[in-house]
Enzyme design. Structure first.
Site, mmCIF file in Angstrom:
data_model
loop_
_atom_site.group_PDB
_atom_site.id
_atom_site.type_symbol
_atom_site.label_atom_id
_atom_site.label_comp_id
_atom_site.label_asym_id
_atom_site.label_seq_id
_atom_site.Cartn_x
_atom_site.Cartn_y
_atom_site.Cartn_z
ATOM 1 C CG ASP A 335 -41.173 9.405 -31.158
ATOM 2 O OD1 ASP A 335 -40.013 9.156 -30.762
ATOM 3 O OD2 ASP A 335 -42.170 9.338 -30.413
ATOM 4 C CD GLU A 338 -35.654 5.025 -31.316
ATOM 5 O OE1 GLU A 338 -36.797 4.537 -31.370
ATOM 6 O OE2 GLU A 338 -35.429 6.241 -31.263
ATOM 7 C CG ASP A 446 -39.047 9.526 -24.068
ATOM 8 O OD1 ASP A 446 -39.233 10.505 -24.830
ATOM 9 O OD2 ASP A 446 -39.553 8.412 -24.260
#
Ligand code: MIG
Length: 737
Positions: A335, A338, A446
Site C-alpha cells: 500500500d 505511489e 479507496d
C-alpha cells in the site's frame, strides 16, 4: 525512428526520449503488414491503404514534449482503473500516480498509470502504449476538434503500436510485450475478509471464528496497519498482536491464510533495523541536496526506499522473505506505494507561516488557504525527490514516479520467489504501471459505499483486464462511508464475479462483514459466497489457461463478440471466463435488469430460462445475480467448502448448455506451487455433442485425482440429461444414446 517489435507491432520514437522501463516481448526478425511512413519525426501508419494513425504536429513547450494526432474514429478503451465511462473519449487524463481517497466521477489521476488503450472501430482494432514513466497527459479530443493530444515532461516519447485487427489479438500482444500474469495461488480465488480497524488479535479471531461458526466460506484474512508496531513495516505490535507467529498459526489451523499490509515508507527511527540498514547503505530516496528525503506518512517521519535500484529491491525483497520465515504469512498487500507522502517539513513550515499571519479579517482566505493545503496530501513531489539509478545517475522523481509502486511490488515478488521458489503467495499492489501483472495483482484503492461505485468498479475491472492486469478486484462493500444493506449485497454479487474477491472498509465506517445486517441479508450474502466457491474449478482453470494464453478472466463483451457493434457500447455487463456473462445490478431497488445478449442463445442460470440473443429483461430481485451461460459452453463447479483446501474435491459438476458441440479445456494443478512451470499440470479437452461425451487423457505431469464427474447436459431444445462417470487421468468416451 521506428522498428518492428513483433508481427504487427511497431515501436515509434518521437524526439529523444528516455525509456526507463523496458518491455520484454520483442521478437526480432518479425514484421507485419503495417506500413510506416516517417516524415520529419512524425508518422503515418497504414494497413492495406487505410490510415491507422496520423500525426499532425510535434511541439516543445518548455520542459514538455507535445504530440498531436488526428483523433481516431470509434471507441477508446483501457487506461486501467480511471474514473468515468469505459469509453475514454472526450476526456483528458493525467498519468502521475496519486493517492486520492475520494473517487468522484472525474477524480484524476489515481494510484496507477496504465498508458495503454485500445481503439475499436467496427471490425478493426489496434492498441497504443505510450511507454513513459514520468508525468504525462493524454487528451482524447475533450474539445471536440478531432484531435488527440499527448504531452509529457521530457524530451520525447516512445510509442508501441499494436495492430489487431481483433481486440483479443491486441491484448494478447500487449501482454506478450509487458509480461505474463502471475500465477495466484488457488486459494487467492476464494473470499477474503479485511478491515482497517481490526484493532487487535481478539477482534480478528472473533471475525475468523464467526465465518466458521456460520459456515460462510472465507480463505484469507488481511491485516491492516494495526498489526504493526508503530507503523513499522515487517514488525508486529507486542501488545495487541503479541505472539504473532502463533496467531498466524492459529488462523492457519482454522483454514485461513494471512496477508499483512506493507507500506512503502519506512519509519525514521534509530534502532529500527530496517531504517538503520537503509540509512547506512544509502537505500532511501534523496532530497535536493543529496540528504535522505523525509516526509510524514503513518509512522510520522518516514523515508522511502529507492526501488529503482536493484540492490535496494534485493534488500527490500529479503525483508518480505524474512517476515515469512518468522511468521509464515501467506502474502503481502503493498500500500501507499505511489508513494503517498502526506506532508514535508517545508510544507509544514509554510502552512504554519501562512496560518500564523492570518486573522479573521482575512475572511474567505482562511478556508481557501486551508483547502490549498489539502493538495499537499496528493502532492506528487516530482521536484523534491531524486532517485539513484543502477548506473549511478541521479534521476528526478518526475521521470520515474509512475513505476515506483510496480518496482516495490517487483521487489516483493522476486524476494519471495528467491527464498521460496516453490510457494505461491498472494501479492497485491495499489500503485501500478504496465508489467505489474508479473509481480502482483491490484485492487482499485479507496472506493466508497456508493451505488455509483458498483458500476464504476465493473468498468475498472474490465479496463484493468484489457490492459493486461488479470488479477484485480476492489473493496467489496466500499471502503469509505457507511454501507447499507442492499448496497452490500449488490457489491458482493459483483465481487463474486471478479478474480480478487475481498470485503474491505475504512476505520471509522460502519462494520461490513456479511452478518452485520441480520439474518436475511446474511443468508443472501452467504449464498453469494457459496456460489462463488462452487465456481472455483471454472475460475481457476480459466485464469490459469488465460495466464498461458494471455487472455483475461474478465472480458468486455467486445472481447468475445467484436463483430457485433452493440457490444462496443456495453460497459455494465461482461464475460467472466469463456462461458459466463454477468450483468450485475448496480442500482438501488432494481428488480429487473435489461441485458444485451450477443449472437447466441443464453441460459439464464437463476431461473433456467433459455433466452434468445438481443435485448432482454430478466428478473433480478435482491437474491438474484443476473448471470448467463453461453450456448455451447461448459461451466465446471464443485461443492462449496469453508475454504479452498478444506476437503478433497470428490465431485466435479460439468454443466453443459448444448446446441451442437461444446469443447472446453480444463486446467488443473496443485494450486500452490510453481511445479506447473516444469510441466506438472493437467490440461485436457472435454468435448460434448448430442451423441457422446469425450474426455481426453490428461496431458502434462500432474495426475488429477480420480473423481466423480457429473455431467448435466441441457440441450437448447430443453432436453436434460445427467450422467455420472469416474474420471482419473485416463481419457474416455461415453455414448449418449
Ligand atoms: O491512508 O492502511 O487504500 O486499503 O486500509 C490510508 C490503511 C492507508 C489506504 C488503502 C486502504 C488501507 C488504508 N490505506
Amino acid at each position: 525512428m521506428w522498428s518492428w517489435v513483433s508481427k504487427n507491432t511497431v515501436r515509434l520514437i518521437y524526439g529523444s526520449p528516455k525509456e526507463w522501463y523496458k518491455p520484454e516481448g520483442f521478437r526480432s526478425g518479425e514484421s507485419g503488414d503495417i506500413e510506416v511512413i516517417e516524415d520529419e519525426g512524425k508518422f503515418i501508419l497504414k494497413f492495406k491503404g487505410r490510415i491507422l494513425q496520423e500525426d499532425v504536429s510535434i511541439a516543445r513547450e518548455g520542459e514538455y514534449f507535445c504530440l498531436t494526432m488526428k483523433m481516431w474514429k470509434g471507441r477508446i478503451f483501457g487506461l486501467g482503473d480511471k474514473m468515468g465511462p469505459m469509453d475514454r473519449k472526450q476526456r483528458k487524463y493525467i498519468f502521475f500516480n496519486a493517492d486520492d481517497p475520494i473517487h468522484t466521477p472525474t477524480t484524476d489521476p489515481l494510484y496507477k498509470s496504465i498508458p495503454f488503450f485500445v481503439v475499436l472501430y467496427r471490425n478493426l482494432s489496434f492498441g497504443v502504449f505510450f511507454n513513459h514513466t514520468g508525468y504525462m497527459e493524454m487528451d482524447f479530443d475533450s474539445e471536440g476538434k478531432g484531435l488527440f493530444k499527448i504531452k509529457v515532461r521530457g524530451k520525447g516519447l516512445v510509442e508501441y503500436f499494436i495492430f489487431g485487427p481483433s481486440v483479443k489479438e491486441v491484448i494478447k500482444e500487449f501482454v506478450n510485450l509487458t509480461g505474463k500474469n502471475l500465477p495466484a495461488p488457488i486459494w487467492a480465488f476464494g473470499y477474503h475478509q479485511s478491515r482497517w480497524g481490526y484493532t487487535d488479535k481478539n477482534t480478528v479471531m472473533e471475525v475468523a471464528r464467526k465465518f466458521r461458526e456460520k459456515g460462510i466460506p472465507c480463505d484469507g484474512i488481511f491485516l491492516d496497519l494495526e498489526h504493526m508496531d508503530s507503523f513499522k513495516n515487517f514488525t508486529w505490535d507486542e501488545e495487541n498482536f503479541k505472539e504473532f507467529p502463533e496467531f498466524v498459526k492459529e488462523l492457519h489451523d482454522m483454514g485461513f491464510k494471512v496477508i499483512p499490509i506493507v507500506d512503502a515508507g519506512v519509519k525514521a527511527e534509530k534502532g529500527y533495523e530496517i531504517f538503520d540498514e537503509g540509512e547506512k547503505n544509502g537505500y532511501f530516496l534523496k532530497g535536493k541536496n543529496g540528504e535522505d528525503f523525509e516526509g510524514a506518512v503513518w509512522p510520522g517521519r518516514t523515508r522511502f526506499p529507492d526501488f529503482v535500484r536493484s540492490a535496494v529491491r534485493d534488500w527490500w525483497g529479503e525483508r518480505y522473505a524474512d517476515f515469512v520465515k518468522r511468521t509464515n504469512v501467506d502474502g503481502f498487500w503493498n500500500d501507499m506505494n505511489e508513494p503517498t507522502i502526506f506532508v514535508t517539513q517545508e510544507e509544514l513550515n509554510e502552512m504554519r507561516g501562512r496560518m500564523a499571519s492570518m486573522d479573521l479579517d482575512d475572511g474567505w482566505l482562511i478556508p481557501l488557504t486551508l483547502l490549498s493545503f489539502s493538495n499537499v496530501f496528493k502532492g506528487q513531489r516530482g521536484e523534491e525527490i531524486y532517485h539513484r539509478s543502477d548506473e549511478g545517475e541521479n534521476v528526478p522523481h518526475w521521470e520515474l514516479r509512475n513505476v515506483y509502486g510496480m518496482l516495490m511490488t517487483r521487489a516483493c515478488w522476486e524476494g519471495l520467489k528467491k527464498r521460496f521458489p516453490n510457494r505461491r503467495f498472494l501479492v497485491l499492489s495499489r500503485s501500478a504501471y504496465p508489467g505489474i501483472q508479473k509481480y502482483g495483482g491490484v485492487w482499485t484503492g479507496d472506493n466508497h459505499s456508493w451505488w455509483e461505485h458498483i458500476l464504476q468498479e465493473m468498468i475498472n475491472i474490465q479496463s484493468l483486464s484489457i490492459c493486461g492486469i488479470f488479477f484485480c478486484g476492489f473493496d467489496v462493500g466500499g471502503f469509505g462511508g457507511d454501507v447499507t444493506p442492499e448496497l452490500l449485497v449488490r457489491f458482493y454479487q459483483l465481487g463474486a464475479f471478479t478474480p480478487f474477491f475481498r470485503n474491505h472498509s475504512a476505520i471509522g465506517t460502519k462494520r461490513q462483514e456479511p452478518w452485520v445486517f441480520g439474518e436475511y441479508y446474511e443468508n443472501v450474502i452467504k449464498d453469494v459466497i457459496n456460489l462463488r466457491y462452487t465456481l472455483t474449478p471454472y475460475i481457476y482453470s480459466s485464469y490459469m489457461i488465460g495466464l498461458m494464453r494471455n487472455e483475461p478472466l474478465i472480458r468486455p463483451l467486445f472481447f468475445e463478440f467484436q463483430d457485433d457493434p452493440i457490444t462496443h457500447s456495453i460497459e455494465d455487463e461482461y464475460m467472466f471466463g469463456p462461458s459466463i456473462l454477468v450483468a450485475p445490478v448496480y442500482r438501488f431497488g432494481q428488480e429487473k435488469r435489461v441485458v444485451y445478449l450477443p449472437k447466441v442463445k443464453w441460459l439464464y442460470i437463476p431461473t433456467g430460462e433459455i433466452l434468445e440473443p438481443g435485448w432482454q429483461v430478466v428478473d433480478s430481485p435482491l437474491e438474484v445475480i443476473p448471470y448467463f451461460q453461453r450456448e455451447d459452453s461448459i461451466i465446471v463447479r464443485m461443492d462449496p467448502q469453508n475454504f479452498i483446501f478444506e476437503k478433497d474435491v470428490e465431485r466435479l459438476y460439468f454443466e453443459v448448455f448444448l446446441n451442437k458441440r461444446v469443447e472446453m479445456d480444463l486446467y488443473e494443478d496443485d494450486g500452490e506451487s510453481f511445479l506447473f512451470e516444469e510441466g506438472l499440470f493437467s490440461l485436457r479437452k472435454i468435448v460434448v455433442t448430442n451423441d457422446e461425451i469425450e474426455v481426453e487423457s490428461s496431458k502434462g505431469g500432474y495426475k488429477p485425482p480420480v473423481r466423480e464427474w457429473i455431467f448435466r447436459i441441457l440441450e437448447v431444445r430443453g432436453k436434460v440429461r445427467e450422467i455420472s462417470i469416474l474420471v482419473g487421468e485416463k481419457g474416455l468416451k461415453i455414448p449418449l444414446h
